[in-house]
Design a protein around this motif. Sequence first.
Motif, PDB file in Angstrom:
ATOM      1  N   GLN A   1     -11.572   1.336  -2.628  1.00 54.19           N
ATOM      2  CA  GLN A   1     -10.760   2.441  -3.143  1.00 54.19           C
ATOM      3  C   GLN A   1      -9.348   2.408  -2.569  1.00 54.19           C
ATOM      4  N   GLU A   2      -9.209   1.988  -1.338  1.00 51.67           N
ATOM      5  CA  GLU A   2      -7.909   1.970  -0.669  1.00 51.67           C
ATOM      6  C   GLU A   2      -7.025   0.810  -1.120  1.00 51.67           C
TER       7      GLU A   2
ATOM      8  N   PHE B   1       0.886  -1.161   0.000  1.00 52.03           N
ATOM      9  CA  PHE B   1       0.000   0.000   0.000  1.00 52.03           C
ATOM     10  C   PHE B   1       0.927   1.214   0.000  1.00 52.03           C
TER      11      PHE B   1
ATOM     12  N   GLU C   1      -1.294   5.273   8.246  1.00 49.30           N
ATOM     13  CA  GLU C   1      -2.141   4.116   8.510  1.00 49.30           C
ATOM     14  C   GLU C   1      -3.622   4.414   8.300  1.00 49.30           C
ATOM     15  N   GLU C   2      -4.038   5.611   8.675  1.00 49.75           N
ATOM     16  CA  GLU C   2      -5.450   5.990   8.560  1.00 49.75           C
ATOM     17  C   GLU C   2      -5.952   5.920   7.124  1.00 49.75           C
ATOM     18  N   ASP C   3      -5.051   6.100   6.169  1.00 49.85           N
ATOM     19  CA  ASP C   3      -5.453   6.094   4.759  1.00 49.85           C
ATOM     20  C   ASP C   3      -5.919   4.710   4.302  1.00 49.85           C
ATOM     21  N   PHE C   4      -5.563   3.670   5.045  1.00 47.55           N
ATOM     22  CA  PHE C   4      -5.854   2.304   4.603  1.00 47.55           C
ATOM     23  C   PHE C   4      -6.597   1.499   5.668  1.00 47.55           C
ATOM     24  N   LYS C   5      -7.213   2.194   6.622  1.00 47.99           N
ATOM     25  CA  LYS C   5      -7.814   1.493   7.761  1.00 47.99           C
ATOM     26  C   LYS C   5      -8.951   0.564   7.352  1.00 47.99           C
ATOM     27  N   ASN C   6      -9.718   0.932   6.341  1.00 45.44           N
ATOM     28  CA  ASN C   6     -10.821   0.073   5.896  1.00 45.44           C
ATOM     29  C   ASN C   6     -10.300  -1.164   5.172  1.00 45.44           C
ATOM     30  N   ALA C   7      -9.341  -0.965   4.262  1.00 46.83           N
ATOM     31  CA  ALA C   7      -8.796  -2.082   3.486  1.00 46.83           C
ATOM     32  C   ALA C   7      -8.041  -3.066   4.382  1.00 46.83           C
TER      33      ALA C   7
ATOM     34  N   ARG D   1     -15.038   2.350   0.577  1.00 46.85           N
ATOM     35  CA  ARG D   1     -13.738   2.970   0.791  1.00 46.85           C
ATOM     36  C   ARG D   1     -12.634   1.914   0.811  1.00 46.85           C
ATOM     37  N   ALA D   2     -12.932   0.731   1.347  1.00 47.26           N
ATOM     38  CA  ALA D   2     -11.941  -0.350   1.342  1.00 47.26           C
ATOM     39  C   ALA D   2     -11.537  -0.704  -0.081  1.00 47.26           C
TER      40      ALA D   2
END
Length: 269
Positions: free
Chosen positions: A216-217, A164, A169-175, A213-214
């Motif tokens: 998109q991430e 990634f 970390e917050e940018d990918f929390k869902n994925a 969002r996951a």
Amino acid sequence: MSRDNCGARDLLRGICMRYGDLEVRIAVSHEEVLASQELRYRVFCGGNGEACVQSGEDAKKIDVDRFDDFCHHLVVIDLSRSARVIASYRLITRDAASKCGGFYSSSEFDMSCMDLYKGNVLELGRACVDPLYRSKKAFNMLLKWLDRYVKLFHIDVMFGCASFYGTQEEDFKNALSLLYYRHLAPPQLRPKVRKGLGIDMKMLPEECIDYARAEQEMPSLMKGYLKIGAVVGDGAFLDKQFNCIDVCVIVFANSLSRDYLKRFFDICS
């Protein structure tokens, strides 16, 4: 390239697949390996929106490390553009890893589960595709070639790192949370991020995941792996040098032959 690896390379010359002007096979010359390393540099260090890192080879505009002399370099070549290498993968067998001090993934994850596994394993790494060729076709070609490779060498499990890009970390929390809850590897084949070097992937309660969002991430390569039934290790490696967050991906070789995969390979038929 080691002498033993050259012998295996000779066996692999028979696995050459062509689709229109594109050909996928193992690199068979120093020039082709160099072209693969140049592509890796352009993708990972060349300002194409990917991770950027300075290395001892930066002045040469190539991405190279101690593993390259012991691995097989899988390349996709555009025959219409002077045999330009437009995609590549690095393949490291257990035997090759023993010669170069271990698998690349071992610097980020505890891979003892793979050391204890009795079957044949293969590490996939440094996957990259020229930005001008980033379509489903290039990835499908690599997978279809790998299907033949794993059958020839009786590979049971493949693994490697998927990145990634970025270290927030917050940018990918869902994925990352989705990977933890829905795609965690079985305990006996679950690498763990090395202590003090990573982050917990379980960043959100499962019921709080935003699945749109996951999607998109999630990086394109990770999406491709998930489509073939990949699972992941526990924890993600925070790679500040390469400005990315890595997860360890595990693919069971027999998943490459499942009937539902045919629809992903149709573009290469």
